[in-house]
Write an enzyme that holds these catalytic residues in place. Sequence first.
Site, PDB file in Angstrom:
ATOM      1  N   ARG A   1       0.838  -1.193   0.000  1.00  0.00           N
ATOM      2  CA  ARG A   1       0.000   0.000   0.000  1.00  0.00           C
ATOM      3  C   ARG A   1       0.876   1.248   0.000  1.00  0.00           C
ATOM      4  O   ARG A   1       1.982   1.247   0.529  1.00  0.00           O
ATOM      5  CB  ARG A   1      -0.889  -0.006   1.256  1.00  0.00           C
ATOM      6  N   HIS A   2       0.387   2.322  -0.616  1.00  0.00           N
ATOM      7  CA  HIS A   2       1.047   3.620  -0.573  1.00  0.00           C
ATOM      8  C   HIS A   2       0.145   4.587   0.199  1.00  0.00           C
ATOM      9  O   HIS A   2      -1.075   4.430   0.213  1.00  0.00           O
ATOM     10  CB  HIS A   2       1.288   4.156  -1.989  1.00  0.00           C
TER      11      HIS A   2
END
Length: 280
Positions: A116-117
């Site tokens: 995830r970012h």
Amino acid sequence: MELPANANPVIGWARYRRTMQLSLRELRPQLVTGRIFLLGPGVSSIEKTGASYGEDAPIKFVPQARMEPYATYWAGSGKHLVSMGSFSYTHSRLPLSTRVGRYTSIAKGVTVMGARHPHEWASTSPVFYNNKLMMDTFQRDLGVETVTRPFKSAPTPVVIGHDVWIGENVTLGHGISVGDGAVIASNAVVTRDVPPYAMVGGVPAKEIRQRFDTDTVEALQASAWWNYAPSALSALDVSNPAEFAIGVNQLIADRAIEPYQPEVLTGHDLAAVGVSAGTA
């Protein structure tokens, strides 16, 4: 199947980064004894499990993996021995932290999203939370020091329940759970948990409908029929879900069937092969 639990919230799922690797030749005796099928061309019996892989093919697993008898990995997916319950199969190579229940069917081309970012930050770039090789080199080259902020970017495990059917080319979001009895249509992109017995599809995936009416779903869930072997259930009419659920619950009430509790092959068992051979 008792799936491996995240018993220590402090350690979390970091333990699953401890990937181990041994050759098929080293692991085959354990796989044969454990009745774990690595299917492909040339596999005509359990004794030939993994024959299409090549004897020196690297097989990866984590110590916490749990594989029940008759779990089946098709078409090279067994190079990642994910936790899988009895009578389930996968055609897709899944991340090692994935956990799959019993009686589940996973088609080709199923993938899990990566890390995830922080889309809620001003920037999604990892330069603001990851000081590893790229940024470490940048700092040394320029003689500067940058500030990083804590962000948990590592993917969290996907948990797939019992009697799930996942169609071809499905993308699963990291950390999602797919409920027992759910069906995911081909080419779906699943970004949220899927409720039990829901049929979902689309991009992003949305619920199309429930597989059965509410009473039948509740009866099937109450029966937890996947805790029993096919031989204990085969006399029941599986083509009639409502009657099947009633039948299972009656057998349980009458104490006429016993839960299926086979020996489980674990990643620790496989690792012990490498230790005894001096290769792990």
